[in-house]
Design a protein around this motif. Sequence first.
Motif, PDB file in Angstrom:
ATOM      1  N   TRP A  90       3.200  11.391  -3.657  1.00 34.19           N
ATOM      2  CA  TRP A  90       4.498  11.415  -2.852  1.00 34.19           C
ATOM      3  C   TRP A  90       4.928   9.837  -3.619  1.00 34.19           C
ATOM      4  CZ3 TRP A  90       6.178   6.986   0.221  1.00 34.19           C
ATOM      5  CH2 TRP A  90       7.105   6.897   0.548  1.00 34.19           C
ATOM      6  N   MET A  91       3.935   9.213  -3.349  1.00 35.36           N
ATOM      7  CA  MET A  91       4.164   7.617  -4.316  1.00 35.36           C
ATOM      8  C   MET A  91       4.725   7.959  -5.896  1.00 35.36           C
ATOM      9  SD  MET A  91       1.692   5.491  -1.737  1.00 35.36           S
ATOM     10  CE  MET A  91       1.904   3.925  -2.654  1.00 35.36           C
ATOM     11  N   ARG A  92       3.620   8.190  -6.045  1.00 38.12           N
ATOM     12  CA  ARG A  92       3.635   8.453  -7.356  1.00 38.12           C
ATOM     13  C   ARG A  92       5.129   9.283  -8.350  1.00 38.12           C
ATOM     14  NH1 ARG A  92       3.691   9.116 -12.695  1.00 38.12           N
ATOM     15  NH2 ARG A  92       2.297   9.810 -13.884  1.00 38.12           N
ATOM     16  N   VAL A  93       5.460  10.059  -7.871  1.00 37.52           N
ATOM     17  CA  VAL A  93       6.826  10.925  -7.417  1.00 37.52           C
ATOM     18  C   VAL A  93       7.980   9.786  -7.613  1.00 37.52           C
ATOM     19  CG1 VAL A  93       5.313  13.192  -8.165  1.00 37.52           C
ATOM     20  CG2 VAL A  93       6.570  12.663  -5.898  1.00 37.52           C
ATOM     21  N   ALA A  94       8.300   9.602  -6.686  1.00 39.87           N
ATOM     22  CA  ALA A  94       8.814   8.004  -5.896  1.00 39.87           C
ATOM     23  C   ALA A  94       9.632   8.384  -7.195  1.00 39.87           C
ATOM     24  CB  ALA A  94       8.644   7.405  -4.867  1.00 39.87           C
ATOM     25  N   LYS A  95      10.979   7.632  -6.854  1.00 36.55           N
ATOM     26  CA  LYS A  95      11.661   6.798  -7.719  1.00 36.55           C
ATOM     27  C   LYS A  95      12.184   5.219  -7.655  1.00 36.55           C
ATOM     28  CE  LYS A  95      15.155  10.215  -7.816  1.00 36.55           C
ATOM     29  NZ  LYS A  95      16.408  10.803  -7.986  1.00 36.55           N
ATOM     30  N   ASN A  96      10.740   4.758  -6.328  1.00 39.59           N
ATOM     31  CA  ASN A  96      11.096   3.751  -6.252  1.00 39.59           C
ATOM     32  C   ASN A  96      10.012   3.173  -6.901  1.00 39.59           C
ATOM     33  OD1 ASN A  96       9.596   1.091  -5.749  1.00 39.59           O
ATOM     34  ND2 ASN A  96      10.138   1.412  -3.439  1.00 39.59           N
ATOM     35  N   PRO A  97      10.243   2.273  -7.937  1.00 41.77           N
ATOM     36  CA  PRO A  97       8.794   1.322  -9.630  1.00 41.77           C
ATOM     37  C   PRO A  97       7.601   1.064  -8.715  1.00 41.77           C
ATOM     38  CG  PRO A  97      10.888   0.080  -9.733  1.00 41.77           C
ATOM     39  CD  PRO A  97      11.237   1.899  -8.671  1.00 41.77           C
ATOM     40  N   ILE A  98       7.581   0.145  -7.791  1.00 44.19           N
ATOM     41  CA  ILE A  98       6.949  -0.698  -7.025  1.00 44.19           C
ATOM     42  C   ILE A  98       5.806   0.510  -6.394  1.00 44.19           C
ATOM     43  CG2 ILE A  98       6.097  -1.532  -5.263  1.00 44.19           C
ATOM     44  CD1 ILE A  98       8.414  -3.487  -5.546  1.00 44.19           C
ATOM     45  N   LEU A  99       5.635   1.752  -5.744  1.00 42.39           N
ATOM     46  CA  LEU A  99       5.226   2.734  -5.637  1.00 42.39           C
ATOM     47  C   LEU A  99       4.819   3.650  -6.171  1.00 42.39           C
ATOM     48  CD1 LEU A  99       7.616   3.897  -2.249  1.00 42.39           C
ATOM     49  CD2 LEU A  99       5.477   2.510  -2.806  1.00 42.39           C
ATOM     50  N   SER A 100       5.469   4.208  -7.652  1.00 40.69           N
ATOM     51  CA  SER A 100       5.285   4.807  -8.517  1.00 40.69           C
ATOM     52  C   SER A 100       3.951   3.649  -9.000  1.00 40.69           C
ATOM     53  CB  SER A 100       5.902   5.020  -9.449  1.00 40.69           C
ATOM     54  OG  SER A 100       5.732   5.926 -10.542  1.00 40.69           O
ATOM     55  N   ASN A 101       3.706   2.569  -9.803  1.00 37.52           N
ATOM     56  CA  ASN A 101       2.779   1.224  -9.406  1.00 37.52           C
ATOM     57  C   ASN A 101       1.889   1.480  -9.213  1.00 37.52           C
ATOM     58  OD1 ASN A 101       4.208   1.571 -12.827  1.00 37.52           O
ATOM     59  ND2 ASN A 101       5.706  -0.192 -12.378  1.00 37.52           N
ATOM     60  N   PHE A 102       1.909   1.790  -8.124  1.00 35.50           N
ATOM     61  CA  PHE A 102       0.827   1.542  -7.055  1.00 35.50           C
ATOM     62  C   PHE A 102      -0.280   2.751  -7.537  1.00 35.50           C
ATOM     63  CE2 PHE A 102      -1.495   1.914  -3.058  1.00 35.50           C
ATOM     64  CZ  PHE A 102      -2.342   1.170  -3.248  1.00 35.50           C
TER      65      PHE A 102
END
Length: 233
Positions: free
Chosen positions: A40-52
């Motif tokens: 969910w974090m990986r495909v999120a459009k939020n760059p912080i969550l995606s990069n984490f």
Amino acid sequence: MDFAFIFQTMKTLLAAVPMTLGLFFLSVSFGGLLALLIVWMRVAKNPILSNFAKGYIFVFRGSPLLIQMFLVFYGLGQFGFIRYSFLWPFLREPFVCAVLSLALCTAGYSAEIFRGGLRAVPAREIEAARSIGMSGFLLVRRIIGPIAFRHALPAYSTEIVMMVKSTALASLVTVWEVTGVAQRLISQTYRTMEVFLCAAVIYLVLNFLILQAMALLEYRLSHHRRAAVSRLP
């Protein structure tokens, strides 16, 4: 061949199978839930969550599981805020550390497998569902989730088998599962070949049963494909 020794060895190792299964089921369960969160974090459009999520996957796929397990078992106690927290009674237990290490590691691999399944969902299926009013959680539960899981299942079954074998590393942090008990028997009898052969047979049987269960699950999830093939002339 000393059948009496092999029989006694097999009996002793079988007594450790519940510990191996406990490690396996708990780590796969917690790891699967964590993997869904990471996806969910990986495909999120939020760059912080995606990069984490990218960083998490890189760290746990790029470093050996044995080192991760040693860091959890021997390293966490060096931090005062952990040693004097309510978590310490749990984290000082070898079994908990082994489950935590296995779950964290398999979450990294499973997240990428699930993401691959997600990317394999045809766009036309999603558009068709939206055209009849599906959206949000209903769309995920009835269309995206089942299709993605079906695509991910073959690769995920390989990860499941790897987890069964990875439980053997728990013996190095004093968890007496099958491999740990085998090593203890060898130190007492010096009969390496017979003991490890018995342990290998146990792992083969466990993996055979798990693969059969995964194949049955894949068969049941592919009912519509068999129906389509049967209609071909």
